[in-house]
Design an enzyme around this catalytic site. Structure first.
Site, PDB file in Angstrom:
ATOM      1  N   ASN A  16      82.143  49.762  17.760  1.00  0.00           N
ATOM      2  CA  ASN A  16      80.981  49.704  18.656  1.00  0.00           C
ATOM      3  C   ASN A  16      81.284  49.119  20.029  1.00  0.00           C
ATOM      4  OD1 ASN A  16      79.128  50.886  16.771  1.00  0.00           O
ATOM      5  ND2 ASN A  16      79.211  48.951  15.673  1.00  0.00           N
ATOM      6  N   ARG A  23      75.016  48.875  24.897  1.00  0.00           N
ATOM      7  CA  ARG A  23      74.543  48.227  23.661  1.00  0.00           C
ATOM      8  C   ARG A  23      74.162  46.781  23.925  1.00  0.00           C
ATOM      9  NH1 ARG A  23      78.244  45.922  18.965  1.00  0.00           N
ATOM     10  NH2 ARG A  23      76.622  45.355  17.493  1.00  0.00           N
ATOM     11  N   ALA A  83      82.706  43.759  14.084  1.00  0.00           N
ATOM     12  CA  ALA A  83      82.184  43.594  12.721  1.00  0.00           C
ATOM     13  C   ALA A  83      83.289  43.466  11.680  1.00  0.00           C
ATOM     14  CB  ALA A  83      81.273  44.760  12.371  1.00  0.00           C
ATOM     15  N   GLU A 104      91.879  35.600  18.572  1.00  0.00           N
ATOM     16  CA  GLU A 104      90.636  36.269  18.200  1.00  0.00           C
ATOM     17  C   GLU A 104      89.611  35.985  19.287  1.00  0.00           C
ATOM     18  OE1 GLU A 104      87.129  35.678  14.914  1.00  0.00           O
ATOM     19  OE2 GLU A 104      89.177  35.338  14.236  1.00  0.00           O
ATOM     20  N   HIS A 106      85.563  36.979  20.943  1.00  0.00           N
ATOM     21  CA  HIS A 106      84.233  37.577  20.760  1.00  0.00           C
ATOM     22  C   HIS A 106      83.455  37.370  22.044  1.00  0.00           C
ATOM     23  CE1 HIS A 106      84.878  38.128  16.484  1.00  0.00           C
ATOM     24  NE2 HIS A 106      85.402  36.910  16.480  1.00  0.00           N
ATOM     25  N   ARG A 113      74.531  33.206  15.953  1.00  0.00           N
ATOM     26  CA  ARG A 113      73.902  34.455  15.526  1.00  0.00           C
ATOM     27  C   ARG A 113      73.683  34.444  14.015  1.00  0.00           C
ATOM     28  NH1 ARG A 113      76.816  39.296  18.139  1.00  0.00           N
ATOM     29  NH2 ARG A 113      74.889  40.287  17.472  1.00  0.00           N
TER      30      ARG A 113
END
Length: 152
Positions: A16, A23, A83, A104, A106, A113
């Site tokens: 995504n 989005r 995800a 990592e 994000h 969240r």
């Protein structure tokens, strides 16, 4: 960065992320993936790195990209598994299996969240985790990884 060879780094974008800019811009920002990648290429040059960027909505393609990066000579990776961060044992095992140091990243603060986003299957193998700074999460991850790779 004269006198030093380029460090090859994989930037891995999970499912995504091809929708960036469209989005949920209130969460993910208004920059497109193409804009983000272009900014990262410029930043990479400034720290003596060469990037290979890969985005896929398919877990196996992301695993294949990790395997290919090792063959390409990548020394590290910036990974936004999206995800798959919370579900992919296959991606976790691929990163650990090729021994590719990675950061990592994000775009959002996943801990602010939904509870299912609070657990990362990748983080325990990561050099570091950066989240919540929008597109800057990638840039901070790239800077941190380049510094880590130069020092090791």
């Amino acid at each position: 960065m004269s006198g030093q060879s380029l460090i090859r780094i994989l930037v891995l974008h999970g499912p995504n992320l091809n929708l960036l800019g469209m989005r949920e811009p209130e969460i993910y920002g208004s920059a497109t993936l193409e804009e983000l990648d272009a900014q990262l290429v410029v930043q990479a040059r400034s720290v003596g790195a060469e990037l290979q960027t890969v985005q896929s909505n398919h877990e196996g393609e992301l695993v294949d990209a990790v395997h290919s990066a090792a063959l390409w000579g990548a020394r590290g990776a910036v990974v936004n598994a999206a995800a798959y961060t919370h579900t992919s044992i296959a991606l976790r095992d691929a990163l650990a299996g090729v021994g590719l140091p990675f950061v990592e990243v994000h775009l959002s603060n996943v801990h602010s969240r939904e509870p299912f986003r609070h657990r990362s299957l990748l983080a325990e193998h990561a050099v570091g985790v950066i989240q919540g700074f929008g597109a800057d999460s990638y840039r901070l991850g790239l800077l941190g990884l380049a510094s880590y790779l130069r020092a090791s």
